[in-house]
Design an enzyme around this catalytic site. Structure first.
Site, mmCIF file in Angstrom:
data_model
loop_
_atom_site.group_PDB
_atom_site.id
_atom_site.type_symbol
_atom_site.label_atom_id
_atom_site.label_comp_id
_atom_site.label_asym_id
_atom_site.label_seq_id
_atom_site.Cartn_x
_atom_site.Cartn_y
_atom_site.Cartn_z
ATOM 1 N N HIS A 1 0.879 -1.186 0.000
ATOM 2 C CA HIS A 1 0.000 0.000 0.000
ATOM 3 C C HIS A 1 0.913 1.233 0.000
ATOM 4 O O HIS A 1 2.024 1.186 0.528
ATOM 5 C CB HIS A 1 -0.834 -0.048 1.292
ATOM 6 C CG HIS A 1 -1.911 0.976 1.405
ATOM 7 N ND1 HIS A 1 -1.649 2.286 1.722
ATOM 8 C CD2 HIS A 1 -3.263 0.890 1.274
ATOM 9 C CE1 HIS A 1 -2.795 2.953 1.793
ATOM 10 N NE2 HIS A 1 -3.793 2.128 1.514
ATOM 11 N N ASP B 1 2.938 -4.571 8.096
ATOM 12 C CA ASP B 1 1.716 -3.805 7.893
ATOM 13 C C ASP B 1 0.557 -4.801 8.009
ATOM 14 O O ASP B 1 0.284 -5.569 7.087
ATOM 15 C CB ASP B 1 1.756 -3.139 6.511
ATOM 16 C CG ASP B 1 0.437 -2.447 6.168
ATOM 17 O OD1 ASP B 1 -0.551 -2.635 6.896
ATOM 18 O OD2 ASP B 1 0.407 -1.736 5.146
ATOM 19 N N GLN C 1 -4.577 -5.403 7.007
ATOM 20 C CA GLN C 1 -5.559 -6.340 6.440
ATOM 21 C C GLN C 1 -5.479 -7.739 7.057
ATOM 22 O O GLN C 1 -6.158 -8.651 6.589
ATOM 23 C CB GLN C 1 -5.363 -6.443 4.912
ATOM 24 C CG GLN C 1 -5.549 -5.146 4.159
ATOM 25 C CD GLN C 1 -6.978 -4.615 4.207
ATOM 26 O OE1 GLN C 1 -7.923 -5.331 4.568
ATOM 27 N NE2 GLN C 1 -7.149 -3.349 3.873
ATOM 28 N N LYS D 1 -10.706 -0.687 10.324
ATOM 29 C CA LYS D 1 -10.834 -1.890 9.498
ATOM 30 C C LYS D 1 -11.168 -3.099 10.363
ATOM 31 O O LYS D 1 -11.287 -4.218 9.868
ATOM 32 C CB LYS D 1 -9.531 -2.142 8.740
ATOM 33 C CG LYS D 1 -9.185 -1.052 7.729
ATOM 34 C CD LYS D 1 -7.911 -1.376 7.006
ATOM 35 C CE LYS D 1 -7.301 -0.186 6.301
ATOM 36 N NZ LYS D 1 -8.066 0.277 5.139
ATOM 37 N N CYS E 1 -4.737 2.441 -3.602
ATOM 38 C CA CYS E 1 -3.482 2.954 -3.034
ATOM 39 C C CYS E 1 -2.350 1.947 -3.232
ATOM 40 O O CYS E 1 -1.521 1.756 -2.328
ATOM 41 C CB CYS E 1 -3.633 3.312 -1.556
ATOM 42 S SG CYS E 1 -4.793 4.624 -1.265
HETATM 43 N N1 PLP Z 1 -1.834 -0.681 4.583
HETATM 44 C C1 PLP Z 1 -2.770 -1.470 4.059
HETATM 45 C C2 PLP Z 1 -2.410 -2.866 3.637
HETATM 46 C C3 PLP Z 1 -4.074 -0.998 3.904
HETATM 47 O O1 PLP Z 1 -5.017 -1.770 3.379
HETATM 48 C C4 PLP Z 1 -4.369 0.327 4.318
HETATM 49 C C5 PLP Z 1 -5.723 0.887 4.111
HETATM 50 O O2 PLP Z 1 -6.416 0.528 3.185
HETATM 51 C C6 PLP Z 1 -3.360 1.101 4.882
HETATM 52 C C7 PLP Z 1 -2.104 0.556 5.000
HETATM 53 C C8 PLP Z 1 -3.621 2.482 5.376
HETATM 54 O O3 PLP Z 1 -4.496 2.428 6.451
HETATM 55 P P1 PLP Z 1 -5.093 3.761 7.105
HETATM 56 O O4 PLP Z 1 -5.695 4.543 5.974
HETATM 57 O O5 PLP Z 1 -6.107 3.268 8.073
HETATM 58 O O6 PLP Z 1 -3.976 4.469 7.756
#
Ligand code: PLP
Length: 413
Positions: A130, A207, A210, A233, A371
């Site tokens: 992401h 990270d 998910q 999430k 993203c």
């Molecule tokens: N990393 C992953 C794998 C994500 O799916 C997301 C959000 O979709 C993020 C980071 C960023 O999360 P946040 O917008 O809650 O900071």
């Protein structure tokens, strides 16, 4: 992929009744909410807990001696204890409250990065990250004269692990990798990857945006150095999130933001900092959201989270089977290990049009690059439509998705 004949014994209707938002209609149709990878819905118990805080306990935490402040502080710190148990951290102070995954990664890139990364060093990420796990490292690399190295992926959307081993060396200062890809659904073998990095003495940031919402994650079992996730999430309000870090690392790292709440003493000449977790929590935090995250964890503990994960996986397999049987549909991301996410394209139809037509049937999916533009570039698509599941989704909703996809194809035929 094996055919799914029967779903596991999961009382999905009982679960759905916990989520008030799911009972509404959209465009005259019952809402089919399949955008859980972006934000999941919030159960009534979490809404009630947030409301109770605002109605009866609202007050600033940590610095007050009065009744309300002490009450709010106790509730906020209890949420931290719940996070600690949920991810099996050794100590609650290793769990730093942040706004979400993005802020957690920025914190590590800023603080760990500015102390431990120098000119000529390497930062290892993967081709399926992401943007939140790319850009903070790019900014750091530019500032320090360090280099970003990328673990490649194959056509299924799996990491090529032999390449990973080859990319690790004495210049590598951190590995930052997704547990589950939000664009592809791939579950990465992070436990093995962490063990490999540790052979080179390299810390690893996971990270877990998910993964934590979809199956149990144990930071000690993984031996993760850092692990980040977002409350919104995982059935909690926006504004809540966690950076887990091993105490050994967090103790060595400088503050990320400075100001109230993170100090021991301040004079105009010098400031000394508080210990963990306050050192990384400058300013008034999102108190209601943090307490809400604690309530969401209580909820997950109350529903047999492991059974929920099994159910969700069966739903994903069912949806995979249904959509891949439709002519013109192409699945993007066909890894052998997947969770929650089904990305797809339809021949000659832009994903935004898919999203719009599905919305007319009350079906919420996400259309875009998620993203993860490098992933789109790899698969040579501008965007995908993404259905992402939670344990409150049903087989009937998957059937509706498949029907609506047929409709999209008819409209564009
Ligand atoms: N990393 C992953 C794998 C994500 O799916 C997301 C959000 O979709 C993020 C980071 C960023 O999360 P946040 O917008 O809650 O900071």
């Amino acid at each position: 992929m094996t055919a799914v004949k029967e779903m596991s014994n999961w009382d999905v209707e009982k679960i759905r009744a916990d989520f008030p938002v799911l009972s509404q209609t959209v465009n005259g149709k019952p809402l089919v909410y399949l955008d859980n990878a972006a934000s999941s819905q919030v159960p009534q118990v979490v809404i009630d807990r947030g409301a109770k805080y605002l109605r009866e306990e609202h007050s600033n935490i940590h610095r007050g001696v009065h009744y309300l402040s002490q009450h709010a502080t106790t509730a906020y710190e209890a949420a931290r204890e719940k996070v600690k148990r949920f991810i099996n951290a050794k100590e609650a102070k290793e769990c730093i409250f942040v706004r979400g995954t993005t802020e957690g990664i920025n914190l590590v890139a800023y603080s760990y990065g500015r102390k431990f990364v120098g000119e000529g060093d390497e930062i290892l990420i993967s081709a399926m990250e992401h943007h939140a796990n790319i850009i903070p490292w790019q900014v750091l690399a530019e500032e320090k004269g360090a280099r970003i190295k990328v673990i490649p992926i194959n056509e299924r959307g799996e990491l090529i692990l032999e390449e990973y081993e080859n990319l690790l060396n004495e210049r590598t200062k951190i590995v930052a990798v997704a547990h589950v890809s939000n664009a592809l659904g791939t579950v990465n073998p992070v436990k093995e990857m962490i063990a490999t990095a540790h052979k080179f003495g390299v810390p690893v940031l996971i990270d877990a945006a998910q993964s934590v919402p979809h199956f149990p994650v144990d930071v000690q079992d993984l031996d993760a150095d850092f692990l980040v996730f977002s409350g919104h999430k995982m059935y909690a309000p926006t504004g809540s999130g966690v950076l887990y870090g091993k105490k050994e690392w967090l103790d060595k790292m400088p503050p990320y933001q400075t100001g109230g709440g993170m100090i021991r003493t301040v004079t105009f000449e010098k400031t000394t900092y508080a210990g963990l977790p306050e050192k990384f929590e400058a300013g008034t935090p999102a108190i209601a959201a943090g307490i809400g995250l604690g309530a969401a964890i209580d909820y997950l503990n109350s529903i047999d989270f492991e059974a929920a994960a099994r159910y969700e996986h069966e739903l994903l397999e069912y949806a995979t089977e249904k959509l891949s049987a439709i002519e013109g549909v192409k699945l993007i991301g066909t890894a052998r290990e997947k969770a929650s996410v089904l990305s797809f394209t339809i021949e000659n139809v832009h994903p935004h049009d898919i999203g719009t037509i599905l919305d007319q049937s009350g079906i919420a999916v996400r259309a875009g690059h998620h993203c993860a533009q490098p992933v789109m570039q790899f698969f040579d698509v501008p965007a995908t439509a993404r259905a992402s599941f939670a344990f409150y989704n049903t087989r009937e909703e998957v059937d509706k998705l498949a029907e609506a996809v047929h409709k999209v194809i008819e409209v564009f035929a």
